[in-house]
Structures are given as C-alpha cells and as structure tokens.
Write a protein that holds these residues in place. Structure first.
Motif, mmCIF file in Angstrom:
data_model
loop_
_atom_site.group_PDB
_atom_site.id
_atom_site.type_symbol
_atom_site.label_atom_id
_atom_site.label_comp_id
_atom_site.label_asym_id
_atom_site.label_seq_id
_atom_site.Cartn_x
_atom_site.Cartn_y
_atom_site.Cartn_z
ATOM 1 N N ILE A 26 -17.544 -1.089 3.004
ATOM 2 C CA ILE A 26 -17.306 0.042 3.899
ATOM 3 C C ILE A 26 -16.932 -0.463 5.289
ATOM 4 O O ILE A 26 -16.017 0.062 5.931
ATOM 5 N N TRP A 27 -17.611 -1.496 5.749
ATOM 6 C CA TRP A 27 -17.306 -2.069 7.065
ATOM 7 C C TRP A 27 -15.868 -2.600 7.103
ATOM 8 O O TRP A 27 -15.125 -2.293 8.029
ATOM 9 N N ILE A 28 -15.476 -3.378 6.105
ATOM 10 C CA ILE A 28 -14.133 -3.971 6.069
ATOM 11 C C ILE A 28 -13.066 -2.890 5.884
ATOM 12 O O ILE A 28 -12.003 -2.939 6.497
ATOM 13 N N ALA A 29 -13.328 -1.912 5.052
ATOM 14 C CA ALA A 29 -12.324 -0.908 4.722
ATOM 15 C C ALA A 29 -12.102 0.103 5.840
ATOM 16 O O ALA A 29 -10.971 0.541 6.051
ATOM 17 N N PHE A 30 -13.120 0.479 6.570
ATOM 18 C CA PHE A 30 -12.985 1.594 7.501
ATOM 19 C C PHE A 30 -13.397 1.309 8.944
ATOM 20 O O PHE A 30 -12.800 1.850 9.863
ATOM 21 N N LEU A 31 -14.401 0.482 9.162
ATOM 22 C CA LEU A 31 -14.980 0.373 10.497
ATOM 23 C C LEU A 31 -14.479 -0.805 11.317
ATOM 24 O O LEU A 31 -14.550 -0.776 12.541
ATOM 25 N N ASP A 32 -13.961 -1.825 10.686
ATOM 26 C CA ASP A 32 -13.538 -3.033 11.386
ATOM 27 C C ASP A 32 -12.274 -2.769 12.196
ATOM 28 O O ASP A 32 -11.510 -1.844 11.912
ATOM 29 N N LYS A 33 -12.029 -3.596 13.213
ATOM 30 C CA LYS A 33 -10.833 -3.445 14.046
ATOM 31 C C LYS A 33 -9.560 -3.616 13.215
ATOM 32 O O LYS A 33 -8.573 -2.919 13.429
ATOM 33 N N THR A 34 -9.561 -4.547 12.296
ATOM 34 C CA THR A 34 -8.404 -4.777 11.424
ATOM 35 C C THR A 34 -8.731 -4.273 10.020
ATOM 36 O O THR A 34 -8.793 -5.041 9.069
ATOM 37 N N ASN A 35 -8.930 -2.967 9.902
ATOM 38 C CA ASN A 35 -9.292 -2.388 8.613
ATOM 39 C C ASN A 35 -8.092 -2.342 7.674
ATOM 40 O O ASN A 35 -6.991 -2.752 8.023
ATOM 41 N N LEU A 36 -8.294 -1.842 6.486
ATOM 42 C CA LEU A 36 -7.246 -1.834 5.464
ATOM 43 C C LEU A 36 -6.048 -0.986 5.856
ATOM 44 O O LEU A 36 -4.904 -1.366 5.606
ATOM 45 N N LEU A 42 0.673 -2.559 9.479
ATOM 46 C CA LEU A 42 1.319 -3.778 9.970
ATOM 47 C C LEU A 42 2.281 -4.351 8.935
ATOM 48 O O LEU A 42 3.383 -4.798 9.281
ATOM 49 N N THR A 43 1.898 -4.333 7.681
ATOM 50 C CA THR A 43 2.765 -4.849 6.620
ATOM 51 C C THR A 43 4.029 -4.005 6.491
ATOM 52 O O THR A 43 5.136 -4.553 6.362
ATOM 53 N N SER A 44 3.890 -2.690 6.545
ATOM 54 C CA SER A 44 5.073 -1.837 6.443
ATOM 55 C C SER A 44 5.978 -2.012 7.657
ATOM 56 O O SER A 44 7.202 -2.040 7.530
ATOM 57 N N GLU A 45 5.400 -2.176 8.837
ATOM 58 C CA GLU A 45 6.195 -2.422 10.044
ATOM 59 C C GLU A 45 6.924 -3.762 9.944
ATOM 60 O O GLU A 45 8.094 -3.871 10.319
ATOM 61 N N GLU A 46 6.246 -4.762 9.404
ATOM 62 C CA GLU A 46 6.870 -6.077 9.228
ATOM 63 C C GLU A 46 8.051 -5.995 8.264
ATOM 64 O O GLU A 46 9.118 -6.566 8.522
#
Length: 103
Positions: A26-36, A42-46
């Motif tokens: 939950i932390w990695i998916a939603f709460l972190d600064k660089t979440n999913l 970023l990938t789509s922009e790249e």
C-alpha cells in the motif's frame, strides 16, 4: 436484543508478515512520492518524447537535404524565395490569391 456473533478472522490476516507485506504494498502503490501512478505517467511521457525525438530527427534530415538542394543551384533558390517569401523582381507585379477564411 441478542448479541452479535463473534466474527471469525482468517489466520492469514493475523500473520504479522502478511500485514507487513500488505502495508509495504500500500505504501509503495499509493503513498510514496514515486508511486505506481507517477511511474506510469513518467513512462508514458518518456514514450511520447521518444516519438517526438524521432519526428524531429527526420525533420532535421529533410531540412538539411532541402538546404543542400537550395545551395546547389541558383534557380532552385530563386524558386524557393518566390514561393515561400513572395519575393519578386523589380519589373514584376505580384498577385497572391488566398482561400477565403473559414468562419
């Protein structure tokens, strides 16, 4: 009033490793600064910028080819100047016919 029956909690929800893993996810998916979602954006922009890079590389190649053509002969240079910049000789009259603007 009858008392509600006790709710039976599954064993895996009582496991501290499962709780820690779920909290980490939950932390990695939603709460972190660089979440999913941020990584997906970023990938789509790249990918979009890579496509633009290819487009501009092709445009640079075609512009350089056109430049070489124009510098190779004065007739082509004169034709380019007349078409793009509406240049004319001193004894000529220039009439520009443009389509009517769309309302």
């Amino acid at each position: 009033m009858p008392l509600p029956k006790s709710i039976k909690i599954p064993r895996y929800l009582k496991n501290k490793f499962f709780i820690a893993a779920a909290a980490f996810f939950i932390w990695i998916a939603f709460l972190d600064k660089t979440n999913l979602m941020y990584n997906y954006q970023l990938t789509s922009e790249e990918n979009k910028l890579e496509g633009q890079k290819e487009f501009f590389i092709n445009e640079i190649k075609s512009t350089r080819e056109e430049q070489q053509e124009l510098l190779s002969s004065p007739e082509k240079l004169e034709k380019f100047a007349r078409e793009k910049y509406y240049m004319k000789k001193d004894n000529e009259d220039l009439f520009i016919i443009a389509p009517a603007p769309k309302p």
